[in-house]
Design a protein around this motif. Structure first.
Motif, PDB file in Angstrom:
ATOM      1  N   GLU A 110     -32.826 -38.617  -3.804  1.00 19.67           N
ATOM      2  CA  GLU A 110     -31.510 -40.697  -2.870  1.00 19.67           C
ATOM      3  C   GLU A 110     -32.463 -40.747  -2.211  1.00 19.67           C
ATOM      4  OE1 GLU A 110     -29.239 -41.643  -4.550  1.00 19.67           O
ATOM      5  OE2 GLU A 110     -28.367 -40.328  -6.064  1.00 19.67           O
ATOM      6  N   PRO A 112     -31.651 -44.019   0.786  1.00 19.21           N
ATOM      7  CA  PRO A 112     -30.684 -44.824   1.270  1.00 19.21           C
ATOM      8  C   PRO A 112     -31.223 -46.144   1.042  1.00 19.21           C
ATOM      9  CG  PRO A 112     -31.392 -43.802   3.256  1.00 19.21           C
ATOM     10  CD  PRO A 112     -32.034 -42.974   1.814  1.00 19.21           C
ATOM     11  N   GLY A 113     -29.819 -47.492   0.778  1.00 19.67           N
ATOM     12  CA  GLY A 113     -30.801 -48.981   1.179  1.00 19.67           C
ATOM     13  C   GLY A 113     -29.679 -48.917   2.411  1.00 19.67           C
ATOM     14  N   ASP A 201     -27.577 -54.543  -3.470  1.00 14.90           N
ATOM     15  CA  ASP A 201     -28.220 -53.571  -3.302  1.00 14.90           C
ATOM     16  C   ASP A 201     -29.756 -53.530  -4.192  1.00 14.90           C
ATOM     17  OD1 ASP A 201     -30.406 -51.046  -1.956  1.00 14.90           O
ATOM     18  OD2 ASP A 201     -29.621 -52.256  -0.231  1.00 14.90           O
ATOM     19  N   THR A 204     -30.155 -49.435  -3.689  1.00 16.04           N
ATOM     20  CA  THR A 204     -28.225 -48.274  -3.963  1.00 16.04           C
ATOM     21  C   THR A 204     -27.377 -48.555  -5.485  1.00 16.04           C
ATOM     22  OG1 THR A 204     -26.834 -49.066  -2.554  1.00 16.04           O
ATOM     23  CG2 THR A 204     -28.162 -47.496  -1.754  1.00 16.04           C
ATOM     24  N   ARG A 206     -25.709 -51.601  -4.534  1.00 18.61           N
ATOM     25  CA  ARG A 206     -23.923 -52.237  -3.806  1.00 18.61           C
ATOM     26  C   ARG A 206     -24.640 -52.838  -3.172  1.00 18.61           C
ATOM     27  NH1 ARG A 206     -25.043 -46.404  -0.957  1.00 18.61           N
ATOM     28  NH2 ARG A 206     -24.284 -45.566  -1.806  1.00 18.61           N
TER      29      ARG A 206
END
Length: 302
Positions: A110, A112-113, A201, A204, A206
């Protein structure tokens, strides 16, 4: 998929396929009928074909149309060293090129964004003068979310490119005066208190956090950036010194040859997964587009 990016598809993909079952469909977050339900692997990692290494095609599973492969026979890629199945290559006409990797065959890390880094915009019109396929898909997804939050009421749009890409399909809504407003919101823009069109994003998936809007409609960040900060071509002649902010007209700016048409398959795919599609007025739109998907949403709205 763009080079260097990946996505995770939470839904099953590929064979075996079974006829539509309403109870099973709703249990899987599908609220409108589909031609069939996939019972293939879920959670596949999707990457650009050029980002894969050390794989070979499985010849007996390379069926498709137009001399391409479409994954109809299941996994068609194997590890070049050990021969184990690792995923599916999609490379056929009318399909997005991609490689879908089996979740138990690869390891995913993963990232992060945070929206900290600016996202480069994708031009809406390609060199050949046609609307970008990326835009047609991204706007189609946003359109499904926009209709779902509209409540079936007419939506007022900002003039410019936002209106150009959304207005033809929004004619599917019942006629009447506007009851709601759609406005761009996100990094570098003021907030809105009605429907906010915000970036998604690219890492991600989101949506931009927006606390002031009544409803939020996400759109791909590469499209949002162009909508928010791109420049519409200036087609009227200007005399004297070129004013600040006015684009030159040599070479002539690229303009599309026809009306913008959101991708109907992406629109239906997204709308079928929104609970709002069970409302009679929105289900009628879903059925109308399903009956003639290749006509294009623009023609259906006329």
């Amino acid at each position: 998929m763009r080079a260097g990016t990946h996505a995770v598809d939470p839904e099953p993909f590929g064979p075996p396929w079974r006829p539509w079952d309403e109870a099973e469909g709703e249990a899987r977050g599908l609220f409108a009928p589909l031609a069939s339900l996939s019972y293939g692997p879920a959670g596949m990692i999707v990457v650009a074909p050029g980002d894969t290494r050390g794989t070979v095609l499985i010849p007996e599973r390379c069926d498709g149309d137009c001399y391409g492969v479409d994954g109809r026979d299941g996994s068609n890629l194997a590890c070049a060293r050990c021969g184990l199945e690792v995923g599916t290559r999609i490379d056929d006409c009318s399909l997005w090129q991609a490689v879908r990797l089996l979740p138990d065959a690869v390891r995913r890390e993963e990232t992060p964004g945070t929206f900290d880094e600016p996202v480069e915009g994708v031009p809406p019109v390609g060199p050949e003068g046609a609307w970008s396929l990326y835009w047609e898909a991204a706007i189609a997804e946003a359109l499904a979310h926009l209709l779902a939050v509209s409540g079936g009421r007419v939506i007022a749009l900002e003039d410019g490119l936002v209106a150009e890409v959304f207005r033809p399909a929004l004619a599917l809504l019942p006629p009447g005066p506007p009851h709601r407003n759609l406005a761009l919101a996100g990094p570098g823009l003021p907030e809105t208190d009605d429907i906010a069109l915000v970036p998604r994003d690219p890492v991600t998936g989101r949506s931009w956090p927006h606390s002031g809007a009544a409803d939020v409609v996400p759109v791909a960040a590469e499209v949002w950036t162009w909508l928010a900060f791109g420049h519409d071509p200036v087609t009227a002649p200007v005399s004297g010194v070129m004013p600040t902010g006015v684009l030159r007209d040599d070479p002539l700016p690229k303009r599309p040859r026809d009306l913008f048409r959101p991708a109907p398959d992406v629109f239906l795919h997204t709308l079928a997964r929104l609970p709002a599609v069970r409302q009679p007025w929105l289900r009628a739109i879903y059925d109308r587009v399903s009956a003639a998907p290749w006509a294009g949403l623009a023609e259906l709205a006329v």
